[in-house]
Design a protein around this motif. Structure first.
Motif, PDB file in Angstrom:
ATOM      1  N   LEU A  29       0.824  -1.208   0.000  1.00  0.00           N
ATOM      2  CA  LEU A  29       0.000   0.000   0.000  1.00  0.00           C
ATOM      3  C   LEU A  29       0.855   1.253   0.000  1.00  0.00           C
ATOM      4  CD1 LEU A  29      -2.841  -1.027   2.481  1.00  0.00           C
ATOM      5  CD2 LEU A  29      -3.113  -0.440   0.075  1.00  0.00           C
ATOM      6  N   ASN A  30       1.975   1.208   0.706  1.00  0.00           N
ATOM      7  CA  ASN A  30       2.879   2.349   0.747  1.00  0.00           C
ATOM      8  C   ASN A  30       3.512   2.598  -0.616  1.00  0.00           C
ATOM      9  OD1 ASN A  30       4.325   4.400   2.306  1.00  0.00           O
ATOM     10  ND2 ASN A  30       6.144   3.185   1.819  1.00  0.00           N
ATOM     11  N   THR A  31       3.803   1.520  -1.362  1.00  0.00           N
ATOM     12  CA  THR A  31       4.446   1.639  -2.660  1.00  0.00           C
ATOM     13  C   THR A  31       3.464   1.984  -3.770  1.00  0.00           C
ATOM     14  OG1 THR A  31       6.140   0.043  -2.042  1.00  0.00           O
ATOM     15  CG2 THR A  31       5.824   0.422  -4.397  1.00  0.00           C
ATOM     16  N   SER A  32       2.311   1.305  -3.766  1.00  0.00           N
ATOM     17  CA  SER A  32       1.382   1.395  -4.892  1.00  0.00           C
ATOM     18  C   SER A  32       0.195   2.313  -4.653  1.00  0.00           C
ATOM     19  CB  SER A  32       0.861  -0.008  -5.242  1.00  0.00           C
ATOM     20  OG  SER A  32       1.929  -0.881  -5.520  1.00  0.00           O
ATOM     21  N   GLY A  33      -0.038   2.702  -3.404  1.00  0.00           N
ATOM     22  CA  GLY A  33      -1.187   3.549  -3.126  1.00  0.00           C
ATOM     23  C   GLY A  33      -2.457   2.742  -2.955  1.00  0.00           C
ATOM     24  N   PRO A  34      -3.631   3.411  -2.949  1.00  0.00           N
ATOM     25  CA  PRO A  34      -4.903   2.724  -2.732  1.00  0.00           C
ATOM     26  C   PRO A  34      -5.074   1.529  -3.662  1.00  0.00           C
ATOM     27  CG  PRO A  34      -5.211   5.092  -2.710  1.00  0.00           C
ATOM     28  CD  PRO A  34      -3.794   4.866  -3.138  1.00  0.00           C
ATOM     29  N   SER A  35      -5.463   0.382  -3.108  1.00  0.00           N
ATOM     30  CA  SER A  35      -5.548  -0.854  -3.873  1.00  0.00           C
ATOM     31  C   SER A  35      -6.704  -1.704  -3.364  1.00  0.00           C
ATOM     32  CB  SER A  35      -4.248  -1.663  -3.756  1.00  0.00           C
ATOM     33  OG  SER A  35      -3.118  -0.900  -4.113  1.00  0.00           O
ATOM     34  N   SER A  36      -7.182  -2.574  -4.246  1.00  0.00           N
ATOM     35  CA  SER A  36      -8.214  -3.524  -3.840  1.00  0.00           C
ATOM     36  C   SER A  36      -7.567  -4.724  -3.166  1.00  0.00           C
ATOM     37  CB  SER A  36      -9.005  -3.994  -5.057  1.00  0.00           C
ATOM     38  OG  SER A  36      -8.176  -4.777  -5.909  1.00  0.00           O
ATOM     39  N   ALA A  37      -8.368  -5.520  -2.464  1.00  0.00           N
ATOM     40  CA  ALA A  37      -7.840  -6.716  -1.817  1.00  0.00           C
ATOM     41  C   ALA A  37      -7.289  -7.698  -2.854  1.00  0.00           C
ATOM     42  CB  ALA A  37      -8.938  -7.380  -0.988  1.00  0.00           C
ATOM     43  N   GLN A  38      -7.960  -7.765  -4.003  1.00  0.00           N
ATOM     44  CA  GLN A  38      -7.482  -8.663  -5.053  1.00  0.00           C
ATOM     45  C   GLN A  38      -6.109  -8.240  -5.570  1.00  0.00           C
ATOM     46  OE1 GLN A  38     -10.421  -7.275  -4.808  1.00  0.00           O
ATOM     47  NE2 GLN A  38     -12.096  -8.707  -5.302  1.00  0.00           N
ATOM     48  N   GLN A  39      -5.936  -6.938  -5.786  1.00  0.00           N
ATOM     49  CA  GLN A  39      -4.637  -6.442  -6.255  1.00  0.00           C
ATOM     50  C   GLN A  39      -3.541  -6.706  -5.229  1.00  0.00           C
ATOM     51  OE1 GLN A  39      -5.912  -2.390  -6.857  1.00  0.00           O
ATOM     52  NE2 GLN A  39      -5.999  -2.625  -9.082  1.00  0.00           N
ATOM     53  N   LEU A  40      -3.852  -6.477  -3.958  1.00  0.00           N
ATOM     54  CA  LEU A  40      -2.863  -6.694  -2.908  1.00  0.00           C
ATOM     55  C   LEU A  40      -2.495  -8.169  -2.790  1.00  0.00           C
ATOM     56  CD1 LEU A  40      -4.320  -4.280  -0.232  1.00  0.00           C
ATOM     57  CD2 LEU A  40      -2.103  -4.053  -1.356  1.00  0.00           C
ATOM     58  N   ALA A  41      -3.492  -9.036  -2.907  1.00  0.00           N
ATOM     59  CA  ALA A  41      -3.214 -10.469  -2.832  1.00  0.00           C
ATOM     60  C   ALA A  41      -2.297 -10.894  -3.976  1.00  0.00           C
ATOM     61  CB  ALA A  41      -4.524 -11.257  -2.872  1.00  0.00           C
ATOM     62  N   ARG A  42      -2.572 -10.389  -5.163  1.00  0.00           N
ATOM     63  CA  ARG A  42      -1.756 -10.757  -6.319  1.00  0.00           C
ATOM     64  C   ARG A  42      -0.334 -10.244  -6.190  1.00  0.00           C
ATOM     65  NH1 ARG A  42      -4.576  -8.454  -9.736  1.00  0.00           N
ATOM     66  NH2 ARG A  42      -3.329  -6.596 -10.143  1.00  0.00           N
ATOM     67  N   ARG A  43      -0.174  -8.984  -5.768  1.00  0.00           N
ATOM     68  CA  ARG A  43       1.164  -8.396  -5.713  1.00  0.00           C
ATOM     69  C   ARG A  43       1.994  -8.950  -4.553  1.00  0.00           C
ATOM     70  NH1 ARG A  43      -1.501  -3.188  -7.007  1.00  0.00           N
ATOM     71  NH2 ARG A  43      -1.382  -2.665  -4.805  1.00  0.00           N
ATOM     72  N   SER A  44       1.346  -9.254  -3.447  1.00  0.00           N
ATOM     73  CA  SER A  44       2.080  -9.716  -2.272  1.00  0.00           C
ATOM     74  C   SER A  44       2.264 -11.227  -2.236  1.00  0.00           C
ATOM     75  CB  SER A  44       1.358  -9.273  -0.997  1.00  0.00           C
ATOM     76  OG  SER A  44       0.104  -9.929  -0.885  1.00  0.00           O
ATOM     77  N   GLY A  45       1.456 -11.951  -3.017  1.00  0.00           N
ATOM     78  CA  GLY A  45       1.532 -13.404  -2.991  1.00  0.00           C
ATOM     79  C   GLY A  45       0.794 -14.016  -1.822  1.00  0.00           C
ATOM     80  N   VAL A  46       0.018 -13.203  -1.091  1.00  0.00           N
ATOM     81  CA  VAL A  46      -0.759 -13.694   0.039  1.00  0.00           C
ATOM     82  C   VAL A  46      -2.106 -14.210  -0.460  1.00  0.00           C
ATOM     83  CG1 VAL A  46      -1.858 -13.063   2.232  1.00  0.00           C
ATOM     84  CG2 VAL A  46       0.363 -12.074   1.613  1.00  0.00           C
ATOM     85  N   ASN A  47      -2.516 -15.358   0.039  1.00  0.00           N
ATOM     86  CA  ASN A  47      -3.820 -15.914  -0.304  1.00  0.00           C
ATOM     87  C   ASN A  47      -4.912 -14.868  -0.086  1.00  0.00           C
ATOM     88  OD1 ASN A  47      -6.422 -17.259   0.980  1.00  0.00           O
ATOM     89  ND2 ASN A  47      -5.574 -18.718  -0.499  1.00  0.00           N
ATOM     90  N   ARG A  48      -5.908 -14.822  -1.015  1.00  0.00           N
ATOM     91  CA  ARG A  48      -6.899 -13.754  -0.950  1.00  0.00           C
ATOM     92  C   ARG A  48      -7.710 -13.778   0.348  1.00  0.00           C
ATOM     93  NH1 ARG A  48     -10.827 -12.414  -5.921  1.00  0.00           N
ATOM     94  NH2 ARG A  48     -11.002 -14.684  -5.927  1.00  0.00           N
ATOM     95  N   THR A  49      -8.076 -14.949   0.807  1.00  0.00           N
ATOM     96  CA  THR A  49      -8.820 -15.039   2.070  1.00  0.00           C
ATOM     97  C   THR A  49      -7.981 -14.512   3.229  1.00  0.00           C
ATOM     98  OG1 THR A  49     -10.054 -16.968   1.270  1.00  0.00           O
ATOM     99  CG2 THR A  49     -10.009 -16.596   3.655  1.00  0.00           C
ATOM    100  N   THR A  50      -6.708 -14.922   3.267  1.00  0.00           N
ATOM    101  CA  THR A  50      -5.801 -14.432   4.312  1.00  0.00           C
ATOM    102  C   THR A  50      -5.607 -12.932   4.189  1.00  0.00           C
ATOM    103  OG1 THR A  50      -4.635 -16.551   4.338  1.00  0.00           O
ATOM    104  CG2 THR A  50      -3.491 -14.664   5.294  1.00  0.00           C
ATOM    105  N   CYS A  51      -5.533 -12.466   2.942  1.00  0.00           N
ATOM    106  CA  CYS A  51      -5.356 -11.027   2.700  1.00  0.00           C
ATOM    107  C   CYS A  51      -6.520 -10.237   3.281  1.00  0.00           C
ATOM    108  CB  CYS A  51      -5.228 -10.779   1.191  1.00  0.00           C
ATOM    109  SG  CYS A  51      -4.825  -9.085   0.758  1.00  0.00           S
ATOM    110  N   TYR A  52      -7.738 -10.681   3.047  1.00  0.00           N
ATOM    111  CA  TYR A  52      -8.909 -10.012   3.606  1.00  0.00           C
ATOM    112  C   TYR A  52      -8.842  -9.971   5.137  1.00  0.00           C
ATOM    113  CZ  TYR A  52     -11.866  -9.335  -0.531  1.00  0.00           C
ATOM    114  OH  TYR A  52     -12.399  -8.884  -1.710  1.00  0.00           O
TER     115      TYR A  52
END
Length: 257
Positions: A20-43
């Motif tokens: 979030l600090n690097t890319s700015g406002p993002s959706s949970a799906q975008q964050l899960a994809r970029r971080s490699g964290v499972n989407r459920t865990t990301c939420y």
């Protein structure tokens, strides 16, 4: 020293803050994809960070953003991040009303640097990548809006910087009559405008955005010159543009410690 097992949840939470600090406002799906964290865990992690006050969620845009509380962890949350956080949701709302794309820009080293844009989401845009590009301080609607809203001392400083660092705008930045004419017109119209001056076939209207203290930037609506005049654009869209700018100012003040 005793070596303990690492806490993966903490590492993943910090990874989301970093994204979030690097890319700015993002959706949970975008964050899960970029971080490699499972989407459920990301939420789940985002909900925890939101409950602890480090992340905010905007229901209108479905985007997560950092809050000023992150400054307690590091200096990663800058003024630029705050301005972008304040700008993006109102810009999406504006796009829903007018369809034409918008740019949010701040003055930097003689240019108006675009920090957020809805060009990639607009059906009427021929540009897809605008964030990070510069626009002329003296020839763009973005620049003219900021110069008109600035105090005389601020305006003088910005023009001096532009004259020194931007060769193609140096002569106009030093031309007092030229500056006075468009400042007077912008004040009279209630908005700044530009027709074919930054790009052939492209026009724009813009308004300034104030923050806590001096003006922090400006917001425009960009359209094809062949589609309408700036006067017609103002009649149709100026009210919505000013409402978006006011909402950005409100969000900016709320996010600033």
């Amino acid at each position: 020293m005793t070596i303990h097992r690492s806490v993966r949840a903490l590492s993943r939470g910090l990874a989301l803050i970093g994204e979030l600090n690097t890319s700015g406002p993002s959706s949970a799906q975008q964050l899960a994809r970029r971080s490699g964290v499972n989407r459920t865990t990301c939420y789940r992690l985002l909900q925890t960070l939101q409950q602890d006050g480090y992340v905010t969620f905007d229901e209108a845009s479905a985007l997560f953003s950092l809050t000023p509380q992150v400054r307690r962890l590091s200096e990663g949350l800058s003024t630029q991040d705050l301005s972008r956080q304040a700008a993006l949701p109102p810009m999406f709302s504006l796009l829903e009303q007018v369809s034409w794309p918008s740019d949010f820009a701040v003055f930097e080293l003689g240019w108006m640097m675009i920090r957020e844009s809805t060009h990639s989401f607009s059906p009427f845009s021929v540009h897809r990548s605008m964030v990070g590009l510069g626009r002329s301080l003296v020839r763009s609607a973005l620049g003219r809006a900021v110069l008109t809203a600035a105090s005389p001392a601020q305006r003088h400083e910005m023009l001096e910087i532009t004259a020194s660092l931007v060769p193609e705008d140096a002569a106009l930045a030093r031309d007092r009559r030229y500056i006075s004419r468009f400042v007077a017109r912008t004040k009279s119209d209630g908005y700044a405008s530009s027709v074919d001056e930054t790009e052939q076939g492209i026009s724009a209207i813009a308004v300034p955005i104030g923050g806590v203290g001096p003006v922090i930037g400006s917001l425009n609506i960009v359209f094809f010159t062949s589609a309408m005049t700036t006067e017609v654009a103002a009649r149709r869209y100026l009210r919505s543009l000013k409402q978006a700018a006011t909402e950005i100012e409100r969000r900016w003040r709320a996010a600033t410690p």
